[in-house]
Write a protein that holds these residues in place. Structure first.
Motif, PDB file in Angstrom:
ATOM      1  N   UNK A   1       0.844  -1.197   0.000  1.00 55.54           N
ATOM      2  CA  UNK A   1       0.000   0.000   0.000  1.00 55.54           C
ATOM      3  C   UNK A   1       0.879   1.247   0.000  1.00 55.54           C
ATOM      4  N   UNK A   2       1.935   1.224   0.810  1.00 55.04           N
ATOM      5  CA  UNK A   2       2.829   2.379   0.883  1.00 55.04           C
ATOM      6  C   UNK A   2       3.481   2.676  -0.460  1.00 55.04           C
TER       7      UNK A   2
ATOM      8  N   UNK B   1     -11.736   4.149   5.014  1.00 57.26           N
ATOM      9  CA  UNK B   1     -10.652   3.232   4.688  1.00 57.26           C
ATOM     10  C   UNK B   1      -9.321   3.894   5.003  1.00 57.26           C
ATOM     11  N   UNK B   2      -8.453   3.151   5.683  1.00 55.51           N
ATOM     12  CA  UNK B   2      -7.113   3.644   5.994  1.00 55.51           C
ATOM     13  C   UNK B   2      -6.095   2.542   5.723  1.00 55.51           C
ATOM     14  N   UNK B   3      -5.078   2.836   4.923  1.00 62.16           N
ATOM     15  CA  UNK B   3      -4.019   1.864   4.667  1.00 62.16           C
ATOM     16  C   UNK B   3      -4.509   0.538   4.144  1.00 62.16           C
ATOM     17  N   UNK B   4      -5.503   0.563   3.294  1.00 63.91           N
ATOM     18  CA  UNK B   4      -6.203  -0.645   2.844  1.00 63.91           C
ATOM     19  C   UNK B   4      -6.138  -0.779   1.329  1.00 63.91           C
ATOM     20  N   UNK B   5      -6.076  -2.017   0.840  1.00 59.77           N
ATOM     21  CA  UNK B   5      -6.178  -2.297  -0.591  1.00 59.77           C
ATOM     22  C   UNK B   5      -7.457  -3.092  -0.830  1.00 59.77           C
ATOM     23  N   UNK B   6      -8.236  -2.662  -1.809  1.00 60.89           N
ATOM     24  CA  UNK B   6      -9.524  -3.282  -2.126  1.00 60.89           C
ATOM     25  C   UNK B   6      -9.425  -3.894  -3.512  1.00 60.89           C
TER      26      UNK B   6
ATOM     27  N   UNK C   1      -9.324  -0.915   8.125  1.00 61.29           N
ATOM     28  CA  UNK C   1      -8.005  -0.357   8.394  1.00 61.29           C
ATOM     29  C   UNK C   1      -6.911  -1.419   8.232  1.00 61.29           C
ATOM     30  N   UNK C   2      -5.942  -1.134   7.362  1.00 62.91           N
ATOM     31  CA  UNK C   2      -4.766  -1.987   7.225  1.00 62.91           C
ATOM     32  C   UNK C   2      -5.048  -3.384   6.720  1.00 62.91           C
ATOM     33  N   UNK C   3      -6.034  -3.539   5.848  1.00 61.57           N
ATOM     34  CA  UNK C   3      -6.483  -4.860   5.389  1.00 61.57           C
ATOM     35  C   UNK C   3      -6.325  -4.971   3.870  1.00 61.57           C
ATOM     36  N   UNK C   4      -6.011  -6.174   3.381  1.00 62.22           N
ATOM     37  CA  UNK C   4      -6.065  -6.480   1.955  1.00 62.22           C
ATOM     38  C   UNK C   4      -7.346  -7.248   1.682  1.00 62.22           C
TER      39      UNK C   4
END
Length: 343
Positions: free
Chosen positions: A229-230, A301-306, A319-322
């Protein structure tokens, strides 16, 4: 056709730490700032003078060929070396070497490193020193997690120790190499070989000209969820360089056909994929939406990839989830990385 300079890109890994995203897509093909990650690397190699790139593939190998074909759209010639069984880093490079067609130096890039290394300078240094092998090194605060490389005052590599508990230095292997043809073809063919545990120590022990180039430019291994994500966000914000991106850095990148409804807030390098939709009042911070994803009204959504075609319901907090392709998060749900790992 003969090529003056070529590159091998190691893209065979399964990317297990990025599941569920990698259950449907190989890690190097995951989007970074809206395009497959390895597009950034292929164009870096071309920028440094490579005319031909061999992709060393294994996991879901067909997806690379289907997307890139012969490389014409990228202005480079692409060839595919497929491993039926994993051969290790050295075995993969040696297998790919059978597809090389020139006599110049060969750049080897790892398929999970996003970096700002000046490849042109590295190749120039390799040629100037008539090296058999040149390693890109960088300094890190925790060298025990990497291959540790000891060098002399002139940059000659004296020792290579892969992931040792007692590192002799904070200089580590950063995963980019330039090989001479003789050094490359000295790797045994047809069997599993580790560059780090076998090839590099052997070349050093034989007294071959193993040199180093230390460069502390931007460098990120995208192999973990947070780093993946970063990497997306750093590209959008302009913190990470790329030969593939030409737009102005900003807080967000919204791809063609995406729809962001009124009152939605996108920040910290968020990427919205093609045809994705963000509902009214949603707030996305440092997150990545793949193509056709749907984010409900008021979601956070924070630090997440959808993943592709996945849905996050109205008012949900993630938060923080793939989230894998096609996943569904019910309205009002709260999903955090710690809870997801425990589940």
């Amino acid at each position: 056709m003969m090529f003056n300079m070529e590159a091998v890109l190691l893209v065979g890994g399964q990317g297990t730490r990025l599941r569920p995203l990698t259950e449907t897509t190989p890690k190097p093909m995951l989007p970074l700032a809206g395009i497959p990650f390895i597009t950034h690397q292929i164009l870096r190699a071309r920028q440094a003078g490579a005319e031909h790139v061999v992709l060393a593939t294994s996991y879901k190998a067909e997806m690379f060929r289907e997307h890139f074909g012969g490389g014409r759209d990228l202005g480079i010639t692409l060839t595919y070396a497929v491993e039926d069984e994993p051969l290790g880093t050295g075995g993969a490079v040696r297998n790919a070497a059978e597809h090389l067609r020139g006599d110049g130096p060969v750049v080897v890039l790892n398929g999970d490193v996003l970096g700002g290394l000046d490849l042109t300078a590295m190749v120039r240094s390799h040629r100037r020193q008539d090296a058999d092998l040149t390693l890109h090194l960088r300094r890190v605060p925790d060298p025990a997690a990497y291959g540790v490389v000891s060098t002399g005052p002139d940059g000659r590599v004296l020792a290579f120790a892969e992931k040792t508990d007692r590192p002799a230095t904070d200089q580590v292997n950063a995963g980019t190499y330039v090989f001479s043809r003789p050094a490359l073809f000295s790797i045994p063919a047809g069997r599993v070989v580790s560059l780090e545990r076998e090839t590099f120590p052997a070349l050093i022990a034989e007294g071959r000209r193993v040199r180093s180039l230390r460069d502390d430019a931007y460098w990120l291994d995208i192999g973990t969820p947070a780093a993946y994500v970063r990497g997306n966000c750093d590209l959008v914000l302009g913190r990470a360089p790329s030969a593939a991106l030409h737009g102005t850095p900003g807080e967000t990148l919204v791809m063609t056909g995406a729809r962001v409804n009124g009152g939605a807030t996108l920040s910290a390098g968020t990427v919205v994929g093609r045809r994705a939709e963000v509902g009214a009042g949603a707030r996305l911070t440092g997150s990545v939406l793949f193509d056709d994803a749907r984010i409900g009204a008021g979601a956070r959504l924070t630090g997440t990839a959808v993943g592709r075609g996945a849905t996050v319901g109205d008012g949900a907090v993630v938060e923080g989830v793939l989230l894998g392709d096609g996943a569904q998060v019910p309205p009002g749900s709260v999903l955090r990385a710690e809870a997801a790992a425990a589940g």
